[in-house]
Scaffold this motif. Sequence first.
Motif, PDB file in Angstrom:
ATOM      1  N   PHE A 379      -8.390  -6.011   5.562  1.00  0.00           N
ATOM      2  CA  PHE A 379      -8.681  -4.977   6.549  1.00  0.00           C
ATOM      3  C   PHE A 379      -8.265  -3.635   5.944  1.00  0.00           C
ATOM      4  CE2 PHE A 379      -8.519  -2.403  10.273  1.00  0.00           C
ATOM      5  CZ  PHE A 379      -9.231  -3.045  11.278  1.00  0.00           C
ATOM      6  N   TYR A 380      -9.249  -2.745   5.769  1.00  0.00           N
ATOM      7  CA  TYR A 380      -8.987  -1.450   5.137  1.00  0.00           C
ATOM      8  C   TYR A 380      -8.442  -0.455   6.155  1.00  0.00           C
ATOM      9  CZ  TYR A 380      -9.761   2.506   1.970  1.00  0.00           C
ATOM     10  OH  TYR A 380      -9.598   3.608   1.151  1.00  0.00           O
ATOM     11  N   LEU A 381      -7.334   0.174   5.810  1.00  0.00           N
ATOM     12  CA  LEU A 381      -6.677   1.118   6.707  1.00  0.00           C
ATOM     13  C   LEU A 381      -6.992   2.565   6.377  1.00  0.00           C
ATOM     14  CD1 LEU A 381      -3.177  -0.613   6.797  1.00  0.00           C
ATOM     15  CD2 LEU A 381      -4.995  -0.786   8.505  1.00  0.00           C
ATOM     16  N   GLY A 382      -7.780   2.786   5.320  1.00  0.00           N
ATOM     17  CA  GLY A 382      -8.081   4.136   4.880  1.00  0.00           C
ATOM     18  C   GLY A 382      -7.027   4.651   3.928  1.00  0.00           C
ATOM     19  N   SER A 383      -7.334   5.788   3.263  1.00  0.00           N
ATOM     20  CA  SER A 383      -6.390   6.423   2.340  1.00  0.00           C
ATOM     21  C   SER A 383      -5.781   5.431   1.356  1.00  0.00           C
ATOM     22  CB  SER A 383      -5.285   7.137   3.119  1.00  0.00           C
ATOM     23  OG  SER A 383      -5.823   8.159   3.924  1.00  0.00           O
ATOM     24  N   LYS A 384      -6.625   4.491   0.894  1.00  0.00           N
ATOM     25  CA  LYS A 384      -6.244   3.505  -0.121  1.00  0.00           C
ATOM     26  C   LYS A 384      -5.094   2.610   0.329  1.00  0.00           C
ATOM     27  CE  LYS A 384      -8.144   6.206  -3.888  1.00  0.00           C
ATOM     28  NZ  LYS A 384      -7.993   6.706  -5.275  1.00  0.00           N
ATOM     29  N   LYS A 392       0.457  -6.218   2.416  1.00  0.00           N
ATOM     30  CA  LYS A 392      -0.057  -4.860   2.598  1.00  0.00           C
ATOM     31  C   LYS A 392       0.157  -4.066   1.317  1.00  0.00           C
ATOM     32  CE  LYS A 392       0.266  -0.752   5.546  1.00  0.00           C
ATOM     33  NZ  LYS A 392       0.902  -0.178   6.762  1.00  0.00           N
ATOM     34  N   LEU A 393      -0.912  -3.409   0.879  1.00  0.00           N
ATOM     35  CA  LEU A 393      -0.870  -2.561  -0.306  1.00  0.00           C
ATOM     36  C   LEU A 393      -1.152  -1.116   0.102  1.00  0.00           C
ATOM     37  CD1 LEU A 393      -1.006  -2.146  -3.485  1.00  0.00           C
ATOM     38  CD2 LEU A 393      -3.487  -2.447  -3.215  1.00  0.00           C
ATOM     39  N   ILE A 394      -0.342  -0.192  -0.410  1.00  0.00           N
ATOM     40  CA  ILE A 394      -0.613   1.235  -0.248  1.00  0.00           C
ATOM     41  C   ILE A 394      -0.569   1.863  -1.633  1.00  0.00           C
ATOM     42  CG2 ILE A 394       0.027   3.407   0.855  1.00  0.00           C
ATOM     43  CD1 ILE A 394       1.542   1.863   2.960  1.00  0.00           C
ATOM     44  N   LYS A 395      -1.659   2.492  -2.039  1.00  0.00           N
ATOM     45  CA  LYS A 395      -1.713   3.117  -3.356  1.00  0.00           C
ATOM     46  C   LYS A 395      -1.156   4.534  -3.291  1.00  0.00           C
ATOM     47  CE  LYS A 395      -5.179   2.386  -6.048  1.00  0.00           C
ATOM     48  NZ  LYS A 395      -6.549   2.332  -6.612  1.00  0.00           N
ATOM     49  N   SER A 396      -0.446   4.900  -4.315  1.00  0.00           N
ATOM     50  CA  SER A 396       0.233   6.193  -4.324  1.00  0.00           C
ATOM     51  C   SER A 396      -0.730   7.372  -4.374  1.00  0.00           C
ATOM     52  CB  SER A 396       1.190   6.276  -5.518  1.00  0.00           C
ATOM     53  OG  SER A 396       0.479   6.151  -6.741  1.00  0.00           O
ATOM     54  N   ASP A 397      -1.924   7.180  -4.954  1.00  0.00           N
ATOM     55  CA  ASP A 397      -2.843   8.307  -5.104  1.00  0.00           C
ATOM     56  C   ASP A 397      -3.729   8.527  -3.880  1.00  0.00           C
ATOM     57  OD1 ASP A 397      -4.289   5.976  -5.398  1.00  0.00           O
ATOM     58  OD2 ASP A 397      -5.580   6.735  -6.988  1.00  0.00           O
ATOM     59  N   GLY A 398      -3.493   7.738  -2.825  1.00  0.00           N
ATOM     60  CA  GLY A 398      -4.336   7.919  -1.652  1.00  0.00           C
ATOM     61  C   GLY A 398      -3.571   8.078  -0.357  1.00  0.00           C
ATOM     62  N   GLU A 405       5.592   7.695  -4.995  1.00  0.00           N
ATOM     63  CA  GLU A 405       5.582   7.853  -6.444  1.00  0.00           C
ATOM     64  C   GLU A 405       4.834   6.717  -7.122  1.00  0.00           C
ATOM     65  OE1 GLU A 405       9.516   8.306  -7.906  1.00  0.00           O
ATOM     66  OE2 GLU A 405       9.925  10.126  -6.743  1.00  0.00           O
ATOM     67  N   ASN A 406       4.866   5.538  -6.498  1.00  0.00           N
ATOM     68  CA  ASN A 406       4.192   4.367  -7.067  1.00  0.00           C
ATOM     69  C   ASN A 406       3.455   3.616  -5.957  1.00  0.00           C
ATOM     70  OD1 ASN A 406       5.428   4.419  -9.863  1.00  0.00           O
ATOM     71  ND2 ASN A 406       7.297   4.243  -8.626  1.00  0.00           N
ATOM     72  N   ASP A 407       2.529   2.764  -6.364  1.00  0.00           N
ATOM     73  CA  ASP A 407       1.913   1.850  -5.409  1.00  0.00           C
ATOM     74  C   ASP A 407       3.013   0.972  -4.804  1.00  0.00           C
ATOM     75  OD1 ASP A 407      -0.425   2.891  -6.452  1.00  0.00           O
ATOM     76  OD2 ASP A 407      -0.835   1.151  -7.724  1.00  0.00           O
ATOM     77  N   VAL A 408       2.819   0.562  -3.558  1.00  0.00           N
ATOM     78  CA  VAL A 408       3.818  -0.297  -2.923  1.00  0.00           C
ATOM     79  C   VAL A 408       3.128  -1.524  -2.310  1.00  0.00           C
ATOM     80  CG1 VAL A 408       5.546   1.473  -2.456  1.00  0.00           C
ATOM     81  CG2 VAL A 408       3.688   1.100  -0.815  1.00  0.00           C
ATOM     82  N   LEU A 409       3.849  -2.637  -2.348  1.00  0.00           N
ATOM     83  CA  LEU A 409       3.363  -3.898  -1.799  1.00  0.00           C
ATOM     84  C   LEU A 409       4.433  -4.460  -0.854  1.00  0.00           C
ATOM     85  CD1 LEU A 409       1.156  -6.203  -1.956  1.00  0.00           C
ATOM     86  CD2 LEU A 409       2.664  -7.263  -3.670  1.00  0.00           C
ATOM     87  N   PHE A 440     -13.661  -1.020  -1.012  1.00  0.00           N
ATOM     88  CA  PHE A 440     -13.503  -0.079   0.098  1.00  0.00           C
ATOM     89  C   PHE A 440     -13.373   1.357  -0.407  1.00  0.00           C
ATOM     90  CE2 PHE A 440     -11.552  -4.114   1.534  1.00  0.00           C
ATOM     91  CZ  PHE A 440     -12.422  -4.402   2.580  1.00  0.00           C
ATOM     92  N   GLU A 441     -12.744   1.515  -1.556  1.00  0.00           N
ATOM     93  CA  GLU A 441     -12.588   2.858  -2.116  1.00  0.00           C
ATOM     94  C   GLU A 441     -13.928   3.449  -2.552  1.00  0.00           C
ATOM     95  OE1 GLU A 441      -9.785   1.958  -5.207  1.00  0.00           O
ATOM     96  OE2 GLU A 441      -8.117   2.740  -4.035  1.00  0.00           O
ATOM     97  N   ASN A 442     -14.916   2.605  -2.753  1.00  0.00           N
ATOM     98  CA  ASN A 442     -16.236   3.057  -3.199  1.00  0.00           C
ATOM     99  C   ASN A 442     -17.185   3.385  -2.056  1.00  0.00           C
ATOM    100  OD1 ASN A 442     -15.633   2.842  -5.966  1.00  0.00           O
ATOM    101  ND2 ASN A 442     -16.089   0.652  -5.965  1.00  0.00           N
ATOM    102  N   ILE A 443     -16.691   3.308  -0.807  1.00  0.00           N
ATOM    103  CA  ILE A 443     -17.523   3.688   0.340  1.00  0.00           C
ATOM    104  C   ILE A 443     -17.534   5.206   0.462  1.00  0.00           C
ATOM    105  CG2 ILE A 443     -17.851   3.542   2.828  1.00  0.00           C
ATOM    106  CD1 ILE A 443     -16.388   0.875   2.781  1.00  0.00           C
TER     107      ILE A 443
END
Length: 468
Positions: A379-384, A392-398, A405-409, A440-443
């Motif tokens: 399920f995509y939450l937006g902003s990467k 749950k993954l959150i990318k630092s660049d989004g 500072e870094n991606d978090v899991l 999802f990032e390519n939408i």
Amino acid sequence: MKLRQKLFLYLIFMPFVVWSQHDEKPNIIVILADDLGWGDVGYHGSEIHTPHINQLAKEGLRMERFYVTPICSPTRAGLLTGRYPERYGLRSTVIPPWRDFGVDTSEVFLPEKLSKVGYTNRAVLGKWHLGHSRMQYHPLHRGFTHFYGHYNGAIDFFTHFREGELDWHDDFNSSYDEGYSTDLLTQEAIQNIKEYSAEGDPFFMYVAYNAPHVPLQAKEEDLIAQGYDASKPKFSDEKGYGYQGRGNTVKQTYNAMVSSLDKGIGEILAALEENNIEKNTIVLFFSDNGPDPGSGGSSGGLRGTKFEEWEGGVRVPAIIKWPSKIKGGEISNQVTGYIDVMPTLLDIVGVKEESKLPLDGISILPVLKGQKPVIHREFYLGSKALVNTEWKLIKSDGSRGMRLENDVLFHLISDPSEKLDVRQQYPLVYKKMMTAIEKFENIHYKTEVRPYGEGRKGFKAPKEWKIE
């Protein structure tokens, strides 16, 4: 198979729903709160008295993994289209008063689909927020048969003004009804229930309250119930609310607003009983995003608030009740959310998806019927940011202003408060989530709504917000 084994399997897969193939179509009421946090309902331990929402949770199915976007317009658009807001350029911000933007008219809204299967009355009451600059964006041109409420967000609860002009409407006309907006929307919902139930056809009603969104304004009777003392100062006006209805403190005023919202929901539920349609009416309740920081709301034990993809910004209280079908008092941990509203409801009423625009949401009806204990999905939450049943993954660049500072899991099953980043401990899970998020990032859409404040300077609202 031994009797004990059969009994065990029955208990494991016992459905939430008692189902029949030949039932009449249900009435559908979607109730959306505005900026109500995870920790603002009694059944999640709130100090705010919410007896009617609590009763709804007791009688319905609590969906404890229900996700939305961290801001308003994208959630509202996604619940009506079943598609991620990236598809039509509405992920990054809301539609402000001065913006000539609306959800692309090629998108098919939920009421348009319901009109084809006998839902003759399809009302939207309250906050629209999906485009107001052109007639093509008007609710009555998006499948609804009745509109009562306001186009913009953050209107005055008493005067119904935004940007110095009246923003209160009855279908295409200005409405001069006087009263607190929460009460007016409740009264309209009750009147519509009475009228529609008398006609006999199934109806769809989307009640989009503007409470407890700012400006923080409450009725005096609700403030007094929260301890308001007129002899003491009201809370400071640092945020420029400048409106009537302020209590002694921000929290006191916010609590009074939620209490009023709860009463309104209770009156709507009572109206279903009074008109003898409660058993075959689906009531879906949830909030559009987490609590606005500094405005009195609470994320409970979750991390973050509105504007952020932390759980506190995107995981909201959600309940579905359908007395004739769904067993009350149950809890579902199915990962689901706003984009699943449309496909699930269409599945229930028997609409086969034939759109050229594929839905991003899924029907969770198999889970409700007990055919599947859980549906595994990303399920995509937006902003990467991406979530699934466990991770749950959150990318630092989004991340939206979260300064990572870094991606978090995170492993949400053991760590719902997102305190421990386990990216290093689970490299294979991290790699899999990184691969899954790419699609999802390519939408992308050909254009998107511009930054919120752009175009505000010098803007003058049209008289009574009439759409020419």
